[in-house]
Write a protein that holds these residues in place. Sequence first.
Motif, mmCIF file in Angstrom:
data_model
loop_
_atom_site.group_PDB
_atom_site.id
_atom_site.type_symbol
_atom_site.label_atom_id
_atom_site.label_comp_id
_atom_site.label_asym_id
_atom_site.label_seq_id
_atom_site.Cartn_x
_atom_site.Cartn_y
_atom_site.Cartn_z
ATOM 1 N N LEU A 1 99.001 74.511 176.625
ATOM 2 C CA LEU A 1 98.540 73.534 175.648
ATOM 3 C C LEU A 1 98.322 72.254 176.474
ATOM 4 O O LEU A 1 97.182 71.348 176.257
ATOM 5 N N HIS A 2 99.205 71.931 177.423
ATOM 6 C CA HIS A 2 99.050 70.708 178.298
ATOM 7 C C HIS A 2 97.749 70.512 178.848
ATOM 8 O O HIS A 2 96.923 69.625 179.085
ATOM 9 N N ALA A 3 97.377 71.947 179.574
ATOM 10 C CA ALA A 3 95.875 71.882 180.295
ATOM 11 C C ALA A 3 94.609 71.796 179.214
ATOM 12 O O ALA A 3 93.889 71.071 179.422
ATOM 13 N N ALA A 4 94.896 72.525 178.119
ATOM 14 C CA ALA A 4 94.047 72.298 177.256
ATOM 15 C C ALA A 4 93.719 70.757 176.643
ATOM 16 O O ALA A 4 92.580 70.156 176.535
ATOM 17 N N LEU A 5 94.687 70.107 176.554
ATOM 18 C CA LEU A 5 94.550 68.649 175.951
ATOM 19 C C LEU A 5 94.068 67.829 177.244
ATOM 20 O O LEU A 5 93.260 67.045 177.122
ATOM 21 N N LEU A 6 94.514 68.255 178.375
ATOM 22 C CA LEU A 6 93.981 67.401 179.388
ATOM 23 C C LEU A 6 92.461 67.439 179.913
ATOM 24 O O LEU A 6 91.767 66.724 180.338
ATOM 25 N N GLU A 7 91.983 68.731 179.461
ATOM 26 C CA GLU A 7 90.780 69.249 179.673
ATOM 27 C C GLU A 7 89.574 68.387 178.834
ATOM 28 O O GLU A 7 88.762 68.213 179.261
ATOM 29 N N ARG A 8 90.188 67.992 177.828
ATOM 30 C CA ARG A 8 89.171 67.017 177.006
ATOM 31 C C ARG A 8 88.978 65.662 177.731
ATOM 32 O O ARG A 8 87.763 65.237 177.480
ATOM 33 N N PHE A 9 89.595 65.268 178.453
ATOM 34 C CA PHE A 9 89.494 64.156 179.267
ATOM 35 C C PHE A 9 88.976 64.471 180.654
ATOM 36 O O PHE A 9 88.449 63.485 181.337
ATOM 37 N N GLU A 10 88.779 65.824 181.191
ATOM 38 C CA GLU A 10 88.427 66.123 182.212
ATOM 39 C C GLU A 10 86.960 65.454 182.683
ATOM 40 O O GLU A 10 86.677 65.145 183.866
ATOM 41 N N HIS A 11 86.126 65.514 181.590
ATOM 42 C CA HIS A 11 84.546 64.805 182.045
ATOM 43 C C HIS A 11 84.764 63.462 182.534
ATOM 44 O O HIS A 11 83.803 62.928 183.357
ATOM 45 N N LEU A 12 85.832 62.810 182.240
ATOM 46 C CA LEU A 12 85.830 61.190 182.623
ATOM 47 C C LEU A 12 86.131 61.334 184.070
ATOM 48 O O LEU A 12 85.548 60.461 184.746
ATOM 49 N N LEU A 13 86.893 62.186 184.828
ATOM 50 C CA LEU A 13 87.106 62.471 185.908
ATOM 51 C C LEU A 13 85.971 62.864 186.785
ATOM 52 O O LEU A 13 85.530 62.193 187.976
ATOM 53 N N SER A 14 84.931 63.633 186.199
ATOM 54 C CA SER A 14 83.649 64.023 187.142
ATOM 55 C C SER A 14 82.488 63.202 186.638
ATOM 56 O O SER A 14 81.708 63.045 187.255
ATOM 57 N N ARG A 15 82.685 62.485 185.269
ATOM 58 C CA ARG A 15 81.318 61.920 184.793
ATOM 59 C C ARG A 15 81.226 60.311 185.220
ATOM 60 O O ARG A 15 80.214 59.755 184.780
ATOM 61 N N GLY A 16 81.825 59.794 186.068
ATOM 62 C CA GLY A 16 81.462 58.682 186.467
ATOM 63 C C GLY A 16 82.766 57.953 187.218
ATOM 64 O O GLY A 16 82.342 57.054 188.149
ATOM 65 N N LEU A 17 84.049 58.113 186.990
ATOM 66 C CA LEU A 17 85.093 57.367 187.640
ATOM 67 C C LEU A 17 84.976 57.702 189.200
ATOM 68 O O LEU A 17 85.066 56.998 190.103
ATOM 69 N N THR A 18 84.679 58.929 189.516
ATOM 70 C CA THR A 18 84.673 59.164 190.846
ATOM 71 C C THR A 18 83.650 58.583 191.641
ATOM 72 O O THR A 18 83.689 57.867 192.710
#
Length: 191
Positions: free
Chosen positions: A116-133
């Motif tokens: 569940l923890h991994a699934a919930l974090l996955e919702r925000f994963e695009h933020l890590l790869s989509r621009g903040l980097t």
Amino acid sequence: MTVEIGRPRDQRIDAAVLAATVELLGETGYAGLSVDAIARRAGTSKPAIYRRWPSKAHLVHEAVFPLGEATELPDTGSVTGDVREMVRRTLAVLTTPAARAALPGIVGEAAADPTLHAALLERFEHLLSRGLTDWLHRAAARGEVRPGVTAADLLDAIAGIVFLALITHADTLDDAWVDRTAELITRGISA
């Protein structure tokens, strides 16, 4: 070409369920929230909800933490201004009545269930790869941020400080606190 199987999801049901979830969280808290009550309030059925969300925690997470403005990166013209805006937006999301009601339950369930923890974090994963980097790389190229600071590092710092402050002294989280916190984080990542 993408082929849809079955009927397309009715977005009105999605919106009604998400709205009902937020409303009921404010009335009952996370522990008192039931999928039955959400279905009644939204004018749908439990099976319709479970076709869309695998658990109450998934549903609450999506209802309380929509992927909207809070996940758009600010562009104020300065690293300090951008970090300040990230802190402000994180605080705004986590201090809604629904978030305050949901956080203890979601944190407890996620701690007990790593999937569940991994699934919930996955919702925000695009933020890590989509621009903040990219934002960090551009800031590092300008000499404003230390090379090697990762998006995960920055998100952990912002979310961690805000979350702990909400637990320990929520009544003092004003603009001055946001300014001090942004300065602290900016100094920590600065070159």
